[in-house]
Write a protein that holds these residues in place. Structure first.
Motif, PDB file in Angstrom:
ATOM      1  N   SER A   1       2.972   7.265   0.306  1.00 24.52           N
ATOM      2  CA  SER A   1       4.148   7.265  -0.566  1.00 24.52           C
ATOM      3  C   SER A   1       5.368   7.722   0.218  1.00 24.52           C
ATOM      4  CB  SER A   1       3.928   8.158  -1.792  1.00 24.52           C
ATOM      5  OG  SER A   1       3.493   9.456  -1.418  1.00 24.52           O
ATOM      6  N   VAL A   2       6.527   7.191  -0.188  1.00 22.06           N
ATOM      7  CA  VAL A   2       7.791   7.580   0.435  1.00 22.06           C
ATOM      8  C   VAL A   2       8.781   7.948  -0.661  1.00 22.06           C
ATOM      9  CG1 VAL A   2       7.464   6.137   2.482  1.00 22.06           C
ATOM     10  CG2 VAL A   2       8.639   5.186   0.487  1.00 22.06           C
ATOM     11  N   LEU A   3       9.675   8.851  -0.324  1.00 20.72           N
ATOM     12  CA  LEU A   3      10.740   9.257  -1.242  1.00 20.72           C
ATOM     13  C   LEU A   3      12.066   8.794  -0.673  1.00 20.72           C
ATOM     14  CD1 LEU A   3      11.863  10.926  -3.677  1.00 20.72           C
ATOM     15  CD2 LEU A   3      11.974  12.878  -2.105  1.00 20.72           C
ATOM     16  N   THR A   4      12.835   8.080  -1.487  1.00 23.43           N
ATOM     17  CA  THR A   4      14.135   7.604  -1.046  1.00 23.43           C
ATOM     18  C   THR A   4      15.104   7.640  -2.219  1.00 23.43           C
ATOM     19  OG1 THR A   4      15.265   5.800   0.112  1.00 23.43           O
ATOM     20  CG2 THR A   4      13.606   5.181  -1.538  1.00 23.43           C
TER      21      THR A   4
ATOM     22  N   LEU B   1      -0.545  11.671   1.885  1.00 27.01           N
ATOM     23  CA  LEU B   1       0.692  12.127   2.514  1.00 27.01           C
ATOM     24  C   LEU B   1       1.900  11.441   1.885  1.00 27.01           C
ATOM     25  CD1 LEU B   1      -1.332  13.161   4.686  1.00 27.01           C
ATOM     26  CD2 LEU B   1       0.310  12.443   6.426  1.00 27.01           C
ATOM     27  N   LEU B   2       3.033  12.135   1.915  1.00 27.39           N
ATOM     28  CA  LEU B   2       4.318  11.588   1.473  1.00 27.39           C
ATOM     29  C   LEU B   2       5.343  11.839   2.563  1.00 27.39           C
ATOM     30  CD1 LEU B   2       6.129  11.720  -1.889  1.00 27.39           C
ATOM     31  CD2 LEU B   2       7.239  12.826   0.062  1.00 27.39           C
ATOM     32  N   MET B   3       6.250  10.874   2.757  1.00 28.58           N
ATOM     33  CA  MET B   3       7.354  11.050   3.708  1.00 28.58           C
ATOM     34  C   MET B   3       8.678  10.845   2.984  1.00 28.58           C
ATOM     35  SD  MET B   3       8.321   8.866   7.183  1.00 28.58           S
ATOM     36  CE  MET B   3       7.036   9.557   8.232  1.00 28.58           C
ATOM     37  N   GLY B   4       9.579  11.803   3.113  1.00 27.76           N
ATOM     38  CA  GLY B   4      10.909  11.682   2.528  1.00 27.76           C
ATOM     39  C   GLY B   4      11.839  10.932   3.473  1.00 27.76           C
ATOM     40  N   ILE B   5      11.826   9.611   3.399  1.00 27.80           N
ATOM     41  CA  ILE B   5      12.562   8.805   4.369  1.00 27.80           C
ATOM     42  C   ILE B   5      14.071   8.856   4.150  1.00 27.80           C
ATOM     43  CG2 ILE B   5      10.611   7.267   4.735  1.00 27.80           C
ATOM     44  CD1 ILE B   5      12.001   5.202   2.996  1.00 27.80           C
ATOM     45  N   GLY B   6      14.503   9.280   2.972  1.00 22.93           N
ATOM     46  CA  GLY B   6      15.935   9.381   2.709  1.00 22.93           C
ATOM     47  C   GLY B   6      16.632  10.341   3.653  1.00 22.93           C
ATOM     48  N   ASN B   7      15.896  11.315   4.186  1.00 25.21           N
ATOM     49  CA  ASN B   7      16.484  12.252   5.143  1.00 25.21           C
ATOM     50  C   ASN B   7      17.025  11.537   6.379  1.00 25.21           C
ATOM     51  OD1 ASN B   7      15.797  14.313   3.456  1.00 25.21           O
ATOM     52  ND2 ASN B   7      14.116  15.105   4.703  1.00 25.21           N
TER      53      ASN B   7
ATOM     54  N   GLY C   1       0.783  -1.225   0.000  1.00 27.23           N
ATOM     55  CA  GLY C   1       0.000   0.000   0.000  1.00 27.23           C
ATOM     56  C   GLY C   1       0.811   1.269   0.000  1.00 27.23           C
ATOM     57  N   ILE C   2       2.140   1.168  -0.013  1.00 30.12           N
ATOM     58  CA  ILE C   2       2.990   2.353   0.015  1.00 30.12           C
ATOM     59  C   ILE C   2       3.751   2.458  -1.303  1.00 30.12           C
ATOM     60  CG2 ILE C   2       4.918   3.513   1.163  1.00 30.12           C
ATOM     61  CD1 ILE C   2       4.126   2.121   3.737  1.00 30.12           C
ATOM     62  N   GLU C   3       3.548   3.551  -1.994  1.00 31.11           N
ATOM     63  CA  GLU C   3       4.227   3.798  -3.266  1.00 31.11           C
ATOM     64  C   GLU C   3       5.645   4.312  -3.001  1.00 31.11           C
ATOM     65  OE1 GLU C   3       2.555   5.815  -7.203  1.00 31.11           O
ATOM     66  OE2 GLU C   3       3.046   7.314  -5.675  1.00 31.11           O
ATOM     67  N   ILE C   4       6.610   3.764  -3.737  1.00 30.89           N
ATOM     68  CA  ILE C   4       8.012   4.160  -3.554  1.00 30.89           C
ATOM     69  C   ILE C   4       8.449   5.084  -4.682  1.00 30.89           C
ATOM     70  CG2 ILE C   4      10.396   3.359  -3.443  1.00 30.89           C
ATOM     71  CD1 ILE C   4       9.357   0.742  -2.289  1.00 30.89           C
ATOM     72  N   LEU C   5       8.880   6.293  -4.311  1.00 34.93           N
ATOM     73  CA  LEU C   5       9.521   7.216  -5.250  1.00 34.93           C
ATOM     74  C   LEU C   5      11.019   7.122  -5.023  1.00 34.93           C
ATOM     75  CD1 LEU C   5       6.564   8.451  -4.676  1.00 34.93           C
ATOM     76  CD2 LEU C   5       7.544  10.602  -5.452  1.00 34.93           C
TER      77      LEU C   5
ATOM     78  N   GLY D   1      -7.649  23.327  -8.432  1.00 40.56           N
ATOM     79  CA  GLY D   1      -7.920  22.081  -9.140  1.00 40.56           C
ATOM     80  C   GLY D   1      -6.770  21.117  -9.194  1.00 40.56           C
ATOM     81  N   ARG D   2      -5.710  21.398  -8.433  1.00 42.06           N
ATOM     82  CA  ARG D   2      -4.546  20.519  -8.432  1.00 42.06           C
ATOM     83  C   ARG D   2      -4.711  19.417  -7.370  1.00 42.06           C
ATOM     84  NH1 ARG D   2      -4.079  23.387 -12.136  1.00 42.06           N
ATOM     85  NH2 ARG D   2      -4.951  21.442 -12.939  1.00 42.06           N
ATOM     86  N   THR D   3      -4.189  18.254  -7.684  1.00 40.79           N
ATOM     87  CA  THR D   3      -4.118  17.157  -6.715  1.00 40.79           C
ATOM     88  C   THR D   3      -2.819  17.295  -5.934  1.00 40.79           C
ATOM     89  OG1 THR D   3      -5.366  15.690  -8.161  1.00 40.79           O
ATOM     90  CG2 THR D   3      -4.058  14.651  -6.430  1.00 40.79           C
ATOM     91  N   VAL D   4      -2.889  17.107  -4.612  1.00 38.48           N
ATOM     92  CA  VAL D   4      -1.701  17.330  -3.793  1.00 38.48           C
ATOM     93  C   VAL D   4      -1.471  16.171  -2.823  1.00 38.48           C
ATOM     94  CG1 VAL D   4      -1.917  19.839  -3.920  1.00 38.48           C
ATOM     95  CG2 VAL D   4      -2.956  18.608  -2.001  1.00 38.48           C
ATOM     96  N   ARG D   5      -0.208  16.023  -2.433  1.00 36.26           N
ATOM     97  CA  ARG D   5       0.195  15.178  -1.318  1.00 36.26           C
ATOM     98  C   ARG D   5       0.884  16.082  -0.307  1.00 36.26           C
ATOM     99  NH1 ARG D   5       3.030   9.941  -4.409  1.00 36.26           N
ATOM    100  NH2 ARG D   5       1.686  10.036  -6.259  1.00 36.26           N
ATOM    101  N   LEU D   6       0.624  15.876   0.962  1.00 31.86           N
ATOM    102  CA  LEU D   6       1.210  16.716   1.997  1.00 31.86           C
ATOM    103  C   LEU D   6       2.463  16.058   2.569  1.00 31.86           C
ATOM    104  CD1 LEU D   6      -2.042  17.755   3.915  1.00 31.86           C
ATOM    105  CD2 LEU D   6      -1.044  18.730   1.839  1.00 31.86           C
ATOM    106  N   ASP D   7       3.515  16.864   2.739  1.00 23.95           N
ATOM    107  CA  ASP D   7       4.774  16.367   3.301  1.00 23.95           C
ATOM    108  C   ASP D   7       5.258  17.359   4.359  1.00 23.95           C
ATOM    109  OD1 ASP D   7       7.225  15.373   3.926  1.00 23.95           O
ATOM    110  OD2 ASP D   7       8.136  15.711   1.967  1.00 23.95           O
ATOM    111  N   PRO D   8       5.018  17.062   5.648  1.00 25.33           N
ATOM    112  CA  PRO D   8       5.466  17.968   6.718  1.00 25.33           C
ATOM    113  C   PRO D   8       6.978  18.009   6.895  1.00 25.33           C
ATOM    114  CG  PRO D   8       3.735  16.461   7.480  1.00 25.33           C
ATOM    115  CD  PRO D   8       4.223  15.942   6.166  1.00 25.33           C
ATOM    116  N   ILE D   9       7.710  17.166   6.211  1.00 20.35           N
ATOM    117  CA  ILE D   9       9.174  17.088   6.167  1.00 20.35           C
ATOM    118  C   ILE D   9       9.740  16.323   7.364  1.00 20.35           C
ATOM    119  CG2 ILE D   9      11.361  18.324   6.029  1.00 20.35           C
ATOM    120  CD1 ILE D   9       9.951  20.584   4.626  1.00 20.35           C
ATOM    121  N   LEU D  10      10.347  15.191   7.060  1.00 25.89           N
ATOM    122  CA  LEU D  10      11.017  14.371   8.067  1.00 25.89           C
ATOM    123  C   LEU D  10      12.440  14.885   8.252  1.00 25.89           C
ATOM    124  CD1 LEU D  10      10.650  11.769   9.808  1.00 25.89           C
ATOM    125  CD2 LEU D  10      11.783  10.541   7.945  1.00 25.89           C
TER     126      LEU D  10
END
Length: 306
Positions: free
Chosen positions: A302-305, A269-275, A111-115, A234-243
């Protein structure tokens, strides 16, 4: 029909109830489940079981958690039923009970998309980009994020994105530079990292999904304001409070994700786990597991790594 009693604790109960019924149907036994008043089943001991366990009449076999300690013969003498330690992992029960050709776990049900980000993408040739994209996809990436370089405009980003999209890759672009983002979106980039008040004026007019971040990590109001403006446009967004990295506000940043989920129960929501993973000198597998668990519980999709 053989009647087997499976003994567990509260934490493992959901998994055991998922495994036992189909196994009982397939192998032809009656499966009962006894959930005892303990959270971690691995901490059970024979002395404790003698006080807490009840074995119903008609049970032919009792399977305890694999980590259960003590002399099982005392339990057998007390109830006159065979007791045994099962596997240490509940999901190994099919093998333990002899189910032939056990189905391996599915790795495509998640269920988690990987970027996966390619750093310094503007300095790579299209062939190098294609090679790295393929390697990342083979490693599990769903979307390839092209990391741009501040102060070094990528004038050929449109052509690069066009080649990658034509090769079947889903592409996101990581840049605050209007020309780069506009060209990337025009040639097939589907997601843009990121948007805050500094680029809202032009970002809201581009036909792509955006990751919205606060102007500064503690500024929740700016995150909400930018997200509201983008949604209104009209834009679709994901929120990232920043890890934040460990030692630089990591715990506080986790609390921000919890707070954003509380305030926006249905938001993506998206989390930048690479941080965290890139800046922690430890085995990344354990770190990734814990961060993935947090994402599961907070429904961070979704996560960004890298």
């Amino acid at each position: 029909m053989t009647r087997i009693l499976f003994v567990t604790g509260r934490f493992a109960e959901p998994a055991l109830r998922q495994v036992v019924p189909p196994l009982a149907s397939e192998l032809g036994f009656a499966g009962d489940i006894a959930v005892l008043p303990i959270t971690v089943a691995a901490l059970m001991h024979v002395d404790w079981l003698l006080r807490k366990l009840t074995v119903p009449n008609g049970v032919d076999r009792v399977i305890l958690p694999g980590w259960c300690q003590g002399d099982l013969s005392r339990l057998e003498q007390h109830w006159q039923v065979p007791f045994e330690r099962g596997p240490k992992d509940v999901f190994d029960l099919p093998d333990y009970l002899g189910r032939p050709d056990a189905t391996p776990p599915r790795l495509d049900d998640y269920g988690i998309e990987i970027l996966a980000e390619i750093n310094h993408a503007p300095r790579l040739s299209v062939d190098d980009l294609l090679r790295q994209c393929d390697e990342l996809r083979q490693s599990g990436a769903d979307v390839i994020d092209l990391g741009c370089i501040p102060g070094e405009p990528w004038t050929t980003i449109g052509a690069a994105v066009k080649h990658l999209v034509a090769a079947g890759f889903r592409i996101s672009v990581d840049s605050f530079q209007e020309r780069e983002v506009t060209d990337a979106v025009a040639h097939g980039a589907e997601l843009v990292l990121s948007c805050n008040s500094s680029n809202l004026a032009w970002a809201q007019h581009l036909p792509a999904e955006f990751v919205v971040i606060p102007d500064t990590p503690p500024d929740a109001a700016s995150l909400d304001a930018t997200a509201a403006a983008m949604t209104a446009a009209g834009r679709t967004v994901r929120l990232d409070p920043i890890l934040e990295p460990v030692g630089f506000g990591f715990a506080t940043s986790l609390a921000r994700y919890y707070d954003v989920r509380r305030r926006h129960p249905d938001a993506a929501l998206l989390m930048g786990i690479g941080n965290v993973t890139e800046l922690s000198e430890v085995d990344s597998a354990g770190v990734n597991f814990v961060l993935a668990a947090i994402c599961e519980e907070l429904r961070i999709g979704s996560v960004l790594t890298t």
